[in-house]
Structure formats: structure tokens, C-alpha cells
Design a protein around this motif. Structure first.
Motif, PDB file in Angstrom:
ATOM      1  N   UNK A  69      44.673  36.926  21.243  1.00 54.67           N
ATOM      2  CA  UNK A  69      45.434  36.249  22.292  1.00 54.67           C
ATOM      3  C   UNK A  69      44.472  35.928  23.435  1.00 54.67           C
ATOM      4  N   UNK A  70      44.709  34.788  24.081  1.00 53.90           N
ATOM      5  CA  UNK A  70      43.966  34.416  25.272  1.00 53.90           C
ATOM      6  C   UNK A  70      44.786  34.827  26.477  1.00 53.90           C
ATOM      7  N   UNK A  71      44.162  35.476  27.452  1.00 52.87           N
ATOM      8  CA  UNK A  71      44.904  36.064  28.563  1.00 52.87           C
ATOM      9  C   UNK A  71      44.236  35.766  29.896  1.00 52.87           C
ATOM     10  N   UNK A  72      45.035  35.611  30.905  1.00 52.53           N
ATOM     11  CA  UNK A  72      44.556  35.379  32.268  1.00 52.53           C
ATOM     12  C   UNK A  72      45.232  36.419  33.149  1.00 52.53           C
ATOM     13  N   UNK A  73      44.437  37.258  33.794  1.00 55.20           N
ATOM     14  CA  UNK A  73      44.972  38.333  34.626  1.00 55.20           C
ATOM     15  C   UNK A  73      44.505  38.162  36.063  1.00 55.20           C
ATOM     16  N   UNK A  74      45.365  38.518  37.008  1.00 58.22           N
ATOM     17  CA  UNK A  74      44.983  38.634  38.413  1.00 58.22           C
ATOM     18  C   UNK A  74      45.314  40.052  38.861  1.00 58.22           C
ATOM     19  N   UNK A  75      44.455  40.605  39.694  1.00 59.03           N
ATOM     20  CA  UNK A  75      44.646  41.946  40.229  1.00 59.03           C
ATOM     21  C   UNK A  75      44.433  41.897  41.738  1.00 59.03           C
ATOM     22  N   UNK A  76      45.323  42.521  42.488  1.00 57.37           N
ATOM     23  CA  UNK A  76      45.110  42.690  43.921  1.00 57.37           C
ATOM     24  C   UNK A  76      44.072  43.786  44.128  1.00 57.37           C
ATOM     25  N   UNK A  77      43.342  43.706  45.219  1.00 55.30           N
ATOM     26  CA  UNK A  77      42.342  44.723  45.541  1.00 55.30           C
ATOM     27  C   UNK A  77      42.966  46.110  45.495  1.00 55.30           C
ATOM     28  N   UNK A  78      42.245  47.047  44.932  1.00 52.53           N
ATOM     29  CA  UNK A  78      42.616  48.463  44.800  1.00 52.53           C
ATOM     30  C   UNK A  78      43.677  48.728  43.737  1.00 52.53           C
ATOM     31  N   UNK A  79      44.035  47.732  42.940  1.00 54.41           N
ATOM     32  CA  UNK A  79      44.938  47.971  41.820  1.00 54.41           C
ATOM     33  C   UNK A  79      44.221  48.838  40.801  1.00 54.41           C
TER      34      UNK A  79
END
Length: 131
Positions: free
Chosen positions: A35-45
Motif C-alpha cells: 500500500x502507498x501511504x501518506x502520513x502527517x504527524x504533529x510535533x511531539x507525536x
């Protein structure tokens, strides 16, 4: 394993296109569809608490990807760790957890069946914490 794009060997270099290729960048043998995936994370996650209950309380799915923005710390079940930063390719083998040190965005490719199970586990943990 991580590698800055400038360190990836150039295989084609023309005025119109440059192709870089790093061979031997992880092994996908024995896995089915990706699977192709795009993730975003907030700082300190830190996803570590969301992995509790999985084998060794770590993600057991390998991932291949690219850090679009930010800086991530990756911890491994053997106690080792590394940082992966914007502009780097990465391979995270089974037995890892991730913490975003900055707002981050990644694109990654993962064995679909294995990572879907991890994502469902995380969704369950999030739902339980909301109760």
C-alpha cells in the motif's frame, strides 16, 4: 536505514532528468501487495502507546519511504534508535516505533495486509482512549 537523497547514486544524468537508485534497500520477499501511504504527524507525536499489545509493543510491519518534511525519531525493539529527516529515504524494519520531533510528513510503502492490521490496532487504541 536512512539515506539522504544526495547520497543516492546517480544512474542517469541528463539536462532533462536525473535518476538516482539505491539498490539493496530492504527486502520485500514474502510479502503480498503493497500500500502507498501518506502520513502527517504533529510535533511531539509519539505512537508508542498506540502500539501496546502488538508483538514487543512495536510495529512489526516493514516500511519503505521518504520524509517530505520534519524530523522523526525511530526506536527499535533491540534498543537502538535513529533519526530520519526531511529529504531522506528510509527503511524501517519490523520492530520499530516512531516519534515526531517536528511537524512531519512522510510517504511510505508497506505490506498492505500487515500494515492494515497495525492501523486497525491503532484505531482501536484511539477509540478506547476516547471513552
Amino acid at each position: 536505514m536512512r539515506q539522504d537523497k544526495r547520497d543516492i547514486p546517480v544512474r542517469v544524468d541528463t539536462p532533462d532528468a536525473v535518476a538516482r537508485q539505491q539498490t539493496g534497500f530492504g527486502d520485500a520477499s514474502g510479502y503480498g501487495e503493497l500500500s502507498g501511504e501518506y502520513f502527517t504527524f504533529a510535533a511531539e507525536t509519539d505512537i508508542t502507546p498506540l502500539l501496546a499489545g502488538l508483538e514487543d509493543d512495536h510495529c512489526q510491519c516493514p516500511h519503505w519511504g521518504y520524509v517530505v518534511a520534519g524530523r522523526l525519531g525511530v526506536g527499535y525493539a533491540d534498543g537502538s534508535s535513529e533519526e530520519t529527516r526531511a529529504g531522506e529515504l528510509f527503511y524501517w524494519p519490523p520492530g520499530h516505533t516512531v516519534r515526531a520531533h517536528e511537524d512531519s510528513e512522510i510517504v511510505m510503502f508497506s505490506p498492505q495486509e500487515e500494515h492494515s492490521a497495525v492501523i486497525e490496532h491503532i484505531r482501536t487504541k484511539i477509540a478506547e482512549s476516547a471513552e
